[in-house]
Scaffold this motif. Structure first.
Motif, PDB file in Angstrom:
ATOM      1  N   GLU A   1       0.883  -0.888   0.128  1.00 21.31           N
ATOM      2  CA  GLU A   1       0.215  -0.515   0.266  1.00 21.31           C
ATOM      3  C   GLU A   1       1.105   1.435  -0.251  1.00 21.31           C
ATOM      4  O   GLU A   1       1.840   1.011   0.561  1.00 21.31           O
ATOM      5  CB  GLU A   1      -0.740  -0.091   1.065  1.00 21.31           C
ATOM      6  CG  GLU A   1      -2.094  -1.841   1.853  1.00 21.31           C
ATOM      7  CD  GLU A   1      -3.001  -0.941   3.114  1.00 21.31           C
ATOM      8  OE1 GLU A   1      -2.625  -0.348   3.184  1.00 21.31           O
ATOM      9  OE2 GLU A   1      -3.594  -1.801   2.507  1.00 21.31           O
ATOM     10  N   LEU A   2       0.496   1.957  -0.130  1.00 27.05           N
ATOM     11  CA  LEU A   2       1.331   4.104  -0.792  1.00 27.05           C
ATOM     12  C   LEU A   2       1.531   4.066   0.703  1.00 27.05           C
ATOM     13  O   LEU A   2       2.477   4.765   0.878  1.00 27.05           O
ATOM     14  CB  LEU A   2       0.980   4.670  -1.693  1.00 27.05           C
ATOM     15  CG  LEU A   2       0.289   4.279  -3.018  1.00 27.05           C
ATOM     16  CD1 LEU A   2      -0.101   5.574  -3.991  1.00 27.05           C
ATOM     17  CD2 LEU A   2       1.397   4.359  -3.972  1.00 27.05           C
ATOM     18  N   ALA A   3       0.969   4.454   1.803  1.00 34.88           N
ATOM     19  CA  ALA A   3       1.222   4.362   2.760  1.00 34.88           C
ATOM     20  C   ALA A   3       2.540   3.919   3.424  1.00 34.88           C
ATOM     21  O   ALA A   3       3.076   4.937   4.157  1.00 34.88           O
ATOM     22  CB  ALA A   3      -0.300   4.071   3.774  1.00 34.88           C
ATOM     23  N   GLU A   4       2.205   2.343   3.100  1.00 37.00           N
ATOM     24  CA  GLU A   4       3.805   1.936   3.717  1.00 37.00           C
ATOM     25  C   GLU A   4       4.886   2.401   2.785  1.00 37.00           C
ATOM     26  O   GLU A   4       6.056   2.181   2.895  1.00 37.00           O
ATOM     27  CB  GLU A   4       3.498  -0.050   3.896  1.00 37.00           C
ATOM     28  CG  GLU A   4       2.011  -0.544   4.069  1.00 37.00           C
ATOM     29  CD  GLU A   4       1.694  -1.630   4.098  1.00 37.00           C
ATOM     30  OE1 GLU A   4       0.892  -2.145   4.442  1.00 37.00           O
ATOM     31  OE2 GLU A   4       2.073  -2.245   2.487  1.00 37.00           O
ATOM     32  N   PHE A   5       4.366   2.767   1.695  1.00 33.75           N
ATOM     33  CA  PHE A   5       6.018   3.005   1.811  1.00 33.75           C
ATOM     34  C   PHE A   5       7.181   4.560   1.401  1.00 33.75           C
ATOM     35  O   PHE A   5       7.876   5.319   1.694  1.00 33.75           O
ATOM     36  CB  PHE A   5       6.037   3.855  -0.151  1.00 33.75           C
ATOM     37  CG  PHE A   5       5.687   2.879  -1.165  1.00 33.75           C
ATOM     38  CD1 PHE A   5       5.434   1.971  -0.933  1.00 33.75           C
ATOM     39  CD2 PHE A   5       5.475   3.274  -2.529  1.00 33.75           C
ATOM     40  CE1 PHE A   5       5.081   0.488  -1.433  1.00 33.75           C
ATOM     41  CE2 PHE A   5       5.274   2.021  -3.200  1.00 33.75           C
ATOM     42  CZ  PHE A   5       5.439   0.552  -2.917  1.00 33.75           C
ATOM     43  N   GLU A   6       5.271   5.504   2.923  1.00 32.28           N
ATOM     44  CA  GLU A   6       6.427   6.524   3.594  1.00 32.28           C
ATOM     45  C   GLU A   6       7.432   6.395   4.569  1.00 32.28           C
ATOM     46  O   GLU A   6       7.924   5.355   5.452  1.00 32.28           O
ATOM     47  CB  GLU A   6       5.340   7.025   4.697  1.00 32.28           C
ATOM     48  CG  GLU A   6       5.325   8.095   5.234  1.00 32.28           C
ATOM     49  CD  GLU A   6       5.587   9.378   4.914  1.00 32.28           C
ATOM     50  OE1 GLU A   6       6.006  10.413   4.768  1.00 32.28           O
ATOM     51  OE2 GLU A   6       4.290   9.668   4.117  1.00 32.28           O
ATOM     52  N   GLY A   7       8.874   7.046   4.262  1.00 35.44           N
ATOM     53  CA  GLY A   7      10.008   7.178   5.184  1.00 35.44           C
ATOM     54  C   GLY A   7      10.971   5.605   4.104  1.00 35.44           C
ATOM     55  O   GLY A   7      11.566   5.189   5.031  1.00 35.44           O
TER      56      GLY A   7
ATOM     57  N   ALA B   1       7.445  11.228  -4.208  1.00 33.80           N
ATOM     58  CA  ALA B   1       6.583  11.639  -4.614  1.00 33.80           C
ATOM     59  C   ALA B   1       5.334  11.186  -3.405  1.00 33.80           C
ATOM     60  O   ALA B   1       4.589  11.478  -3.065  1.00 33.80           O
ATOM     61  CB  ALA B   1       5.811  11.711  -5.543  1.00 33.80           C
ATOM     62  N   VAL B   2       5.910   9.435  -3.145  1.00 35.46           N
ATOM     63  CA  VAL B   2       4.925   9.363  -1.896  1.00 35.46           C
ATOM     64  C   VAL B   2       4.823   8.423  -0.821  1.00 35.46           C
ATOM     65  O   VAL B   2       4.827   7.799  -0.448  1.00 35.46           O
ATOM     66  CB  VAL B   2       4.354   7.763  -2.762  1.00 35.46           C
ATOM     67  CG1 VAL B   2       3.532   7.788  -4.388  1.00 35.46           C
ATOM     68  CG2 VAL B   2       5.407   6.552  -2.917  1.00 35.46           C
ATOM     69  N   GLY B   3       6.766   9.463  -0.821  1.00 34.26           N
ATOM     70  CA  GLY B   3       6.834   9.586   1.050  1.00 34.26           C
ATOM     71  C   GLY B   3       7.986   8.528   1.170  1.00 34.26           C
ATOM     72  O   GLY B   3       8.363   8.774   1.840  1.00 34.26           O
ATOM     73  N   ALA B   4       8.441   8.527   0.436  1.00 31.67           N
ATOM     74  CA  ALA B   4       9.755   7.462  -0.048  1.00 31.67           C
ATOM     75  C   ALA B   4      10.743   8.303   0.349  1.00 31.67           C
ATOM     76  O   ALA B   4      10.892   9.471  -0.482  1.00 31.67           O
ATOM     77  CB  ALA B   4      10.059   6.156  -0.703  1.00 31.67           C
TER      78      ALA B   4
ATOM     79  N   VAL C   1       4.516  -9.936  -4.003  1.00 33.82           N
ATOM     80  CA  VAL C   1       3.639  -8.797  -4.226  1.00 33.82           C
ATOM     81  C   VAL C   1       2.729  -8.821  -4.702  1.00 33.82           C
ATOM     82  O   VAL C   1       3.515  -8.036  -5.962  1.00 33.82           O
ATOM     83  CB  VAL C   1       3.757  -7.800  -3.100  1.00 33.82           C
ATOM     84  CG1 VAL C   1       3.341  -7.264  -2.647  1.00 33.82           C
ATOM     85  CG2 VAL C   1       4.957  -8.197  -2.471  1.00 33.82           C
ATOM     86  N   GLU C   2       1.647  -8.504  -5.086  1.00 34.15           N
ATOM     87  CA  GLU C   2       0.764  -7.717  -6.334  1.00 34.15           C
ATOM     88  C   GLU C   2       0.096  -6.467  -5.488  1.00 34.15           C
ATOM     89  O   GLU C   2      -0.367  -6.569  -4.457  1.00 34.15           O
ATOM     90  CB  GLU C   2      -1.002  -8.800  -6.574  1.00 34.15           C
ATOM     91  CG  GLU C   2       0.053 -10.236  -7.354  1.00 34.15           C
ATOM     92  CD  GLU C   2      -0.059 -10.149  -9.040  1.00 34.15           C
ATOM     93  OE1 GLU C   2       0.213  -9.048  -9.009  1.00 34.15           O
ATOM     94  OE2 GLU C   2       0.352 -10.442  -9.024  1.00 34.15           O
ATOM     95  N   ILE C   3       0.135  -5.807  -6.053  1.00 25.92           N
ATOM     96  CA  ILE C   3      -0.621  -4.217  -5.260  1.00 25.92           C
ATOM     97  C   ILE C   3      -2.164  -3.961  -6.312  1.00 25.92           C
ATOM     98  O   ILE C   3      -2.396  -3.787  -7.313  1.00 25.92           O
ATOM     99  CB  ILE C   3       0.723  -2.946  -6.559  1.00 25.92           C
ATOM    100  CG1 ILE C   3       1.216  -2.751  -5.826  1.00 25.92           C
ATOM    101  CG2 ILE C   3      -0.462  -1.808  -5.687  1.00 25.92           C
ATOM    102  CD1 ILE C   3       2.163  -3.139  -4.140  1.00 25.92           C
ATOM    103  N   SER C   4      -2.758  -2.940  -5.941  1.00 29.31           N
ATOM    104  CA  SER C   4      -4.139  -3.133  -6.102  1.00 29.31           C
ATOM    105  C   SER C   4      -4.068  -2.032  -7.362  1.00 29.31           C
ATOM    106  O   SER C   4      -3.460  -1.464  -7.007  1.00 29.31           O
ATOM    107  CB  SER C   4      -5.229  -3.141  -4.780  1.00 29.31           C
ATOM    108  OG  SER C   4      -4.605  -1.967  -4.149  1.00 29.31           O
ATOM    109  N   ASP C   5      -5.709  -2.627  -7.814  1.00 23.76           N
ATOM    110  CA  ASP C   5      -5.471  -1.644  -9.130  1.00 23.76           C
ATOM    111  C   ASP C   5      -5.421  -0.041  -8.140  1.00 23.76           C
ATOM    112  O   ASP C   5      -4.834   0.643  -8.818  1.00 23.76           O
ATOM    113  CB  ASP C   5      -6.108  -2.014  -9.741  1.00 23.76           C
ATOM    114  CG  ASP C   5      -6.255  -2.600 -10.842  1.00 23.76           C
ATOM    115  OD1 ASP C   5      -4.751  -3.056 -11.171  1.00 23.76           O
ATOM    116  OD2 ASP C   5      -7.245  -3.745 -11.694  1.00 23.76           O
ATOM    117  N   ALA C   6      -6.780  -0.228  -7.311  1.00 27.25           N
ATOM    118  CA  ALA C   6      -6.087   1.203  -5.966  1.00 27.25           C
ATOM    119  C   ALA C   6      -5.213   2.199  -5.767  1.00 27.25           C
ATOM    120  O   ALA C   6      -4.715   2.907  -6.775  1.00 27.25           O
ATOM    121  CB  ALA C   6      -7.549   0.998  -5.273  1.00 27.25           C
ATOM    122  N   GLU C   7      -4.559   1.023  -5.822  1.00 24.76           N
ATOM    123  CA  GLU C   7      -3.160   1.613  -5.435  1.00 24.76           C
ATOM    124  C   GLU C   7      -1.842   1.745  -5.914  1.00 24.76           C
ATOM    125  O   GLU C   7      -1.309   2.715  -6.175  1.00 24.76           O
ATOM    126  CB  GLU C   7      -2.274   0.449  -4.039  1.00 24.76           C
ATOM    127  CG  GLU C   7      -3.169   0.053  -2.847  1.00 24.76           C
ATOM    128  CD  GLU C   7      -2.987   1.787  -2.134  1.00 24.76           C
ATOM    129  OE1 GLU C   7      -1.555   2.284  -1.492  1.00 24.76           O
ATOM    130  OE2 GLU C   7      -4.054   1.769  -0.744  1.00 24.76           O
TER     131      GLU C   7
END
Length: 338
Positions: A157-163, A178-181, A287-293
């Motif tokens: 999930e994108l939220a998990e890319f933070e940091g 751009a997504v916090g990484a 790991v498969e990333i969802s279409d929404a993410e």
């Protein structure tokens, strides 16, 4: 009789010396080890030698001539005749080809990557910029969309890319930022150590590089479908060396590019076919990333980064919009012909 023999030997030696002196030998600077990423260079050397009867040869050096970040500098001063480099290592030196590293361009396969790369390489403004480094663009080193390997719990999930500390260069680095990484641009040869020591949590590479540089051996998981983009790594030749070739040698070189690329694509295709078995063998989870993410990632990274790149390039008096449009139209044509 002795005088006759001495004369004959001298003549033979003279002929041998002239023949040796007339042969052309190029040094080629790459890095790492021989792998899918360098197979077109190896094939090119083989073809050129065959076509010229061994009179034009290439010595491919894996790190013995220059550091990978310094290959373009080496070309500019004529330290060697041919080299491979990646645009993201020094975007200030090759501003225009970084259009090919913009995230989420929509490239689906290596044939399309070749098409857009060579279209950009042929643009007069791109050729002029590379000529400032005494470099002539010869061919691309097409790579599939990058994905990341990581340690610990999978990040899907994108939220998990933070940091998240990620090895990613160029446009890919900007996309993750751009997504916090937190991107770092360590070179490919430094990636394993960076991952092993904990300097980075994840590494973005194409499949061959995860294998060649050992990052797959540190990984717990792999993102199978993130596909944010790729890096662009041209093969260039020193302009003076190219222009000093004979017509026969130049034709042997130029006419071998398409065949060398075809060999590269076939070889890389074989690697991709066995990738799933490699992951299973090494115990790496897919790991498969969802279409929404994925949609959220594109919305956050693609449009803003593209707009910023075009504005930056246009602000320097260079054809940023024109080059982006060229990529788009070439890609559409390539998809239509598939």
């Amino acid at each position: 009789m002795n005088k006759m023999l001495t004369g004959a030997v001298a003549t033979a030696l003279s002929v041998s010396f002239v023949a040796e002196a007339s042969a052309t030998e190029w040094n080629v600077s790459v890095w790492g080890k021989r792998r899918a990423f360098t197979e077109h260079i190896e094939k090119l050397a083989e073809l050129v030698s065959e076509k010229t009867g061994g009179e034009f040869t290439m010595n491919v050096s894996y790190g013995g001539l220059s550091k990978n970040r310094e290959n373009l500098d080496g070309i500019s001063i004529g330290a060697f005749e041919m080299a491979q480099f990646c645009a993201g290592y020094h975007p200030d030196k090759n501003r225009l080809i970084t259009v090919l590293e913009l995230p989420f361009l929509g490239v689906e396969n290596l044939d399309q990557e070749v098409a857009i790369s060579h279209a950009v390489y042929a643009h007069p403004a791109v050729q002029d910029e590379m000529a400032q480094w005494n470099a002539r663009l010869l061919m691309t080193s097409p790579m599939p969309q990058y994905n990341i390997v990581g340690t610990g719990d999978p990040r899907d999930e994108l939220a998990e890319f933070e940091g998240m500390r990620v090895r990613a260069t160029g446009g890919l680095g900007k996309a993750f930022e751009a997504v916090g990484a937190v991107p770092t641009s360590v070179t490919a040869t430094e990636a394993y150590q960076a991952m092993e020591s904990g300097v980075v949590d994840t590494v973005a590479f194409a499949q061959h590089a995860h294998l060649s540089f050992g990052t797959i051996n540190q990984a717990d998981w792999w993102t199978a479908n993130l596909n944010p983009g790729t890096v662009n790594c041209p093969v260039v030749v020193n302009i003076d060396a190219y222009e000093s070739l004979t017509d026969e040698e130049r034709d042997a070189l130029d006419s071998s590019v398409d065949e060398a690329i075809a060999h590269y694509l076939a070889n890389y295709g074989a690697l991709l076919e066995k990738w799933d078995s490699v992951l299973e063998e090494k115990g790496v989870a897919k790991v498969e990333i969802s279409d929404a993410e994925l949609d959220a990632f594109r919305a956050t990274a693609a449009d803003p980064i593209r707009a910023a790149w075009i504005a930056d390039i246009e602000g320097q008096g260079l054809p940023g919009q024109e080059l982006y449009d060229l990529v788009e139209s070439t890609l559409a044509d390539a998809k239509g012909s598939n």
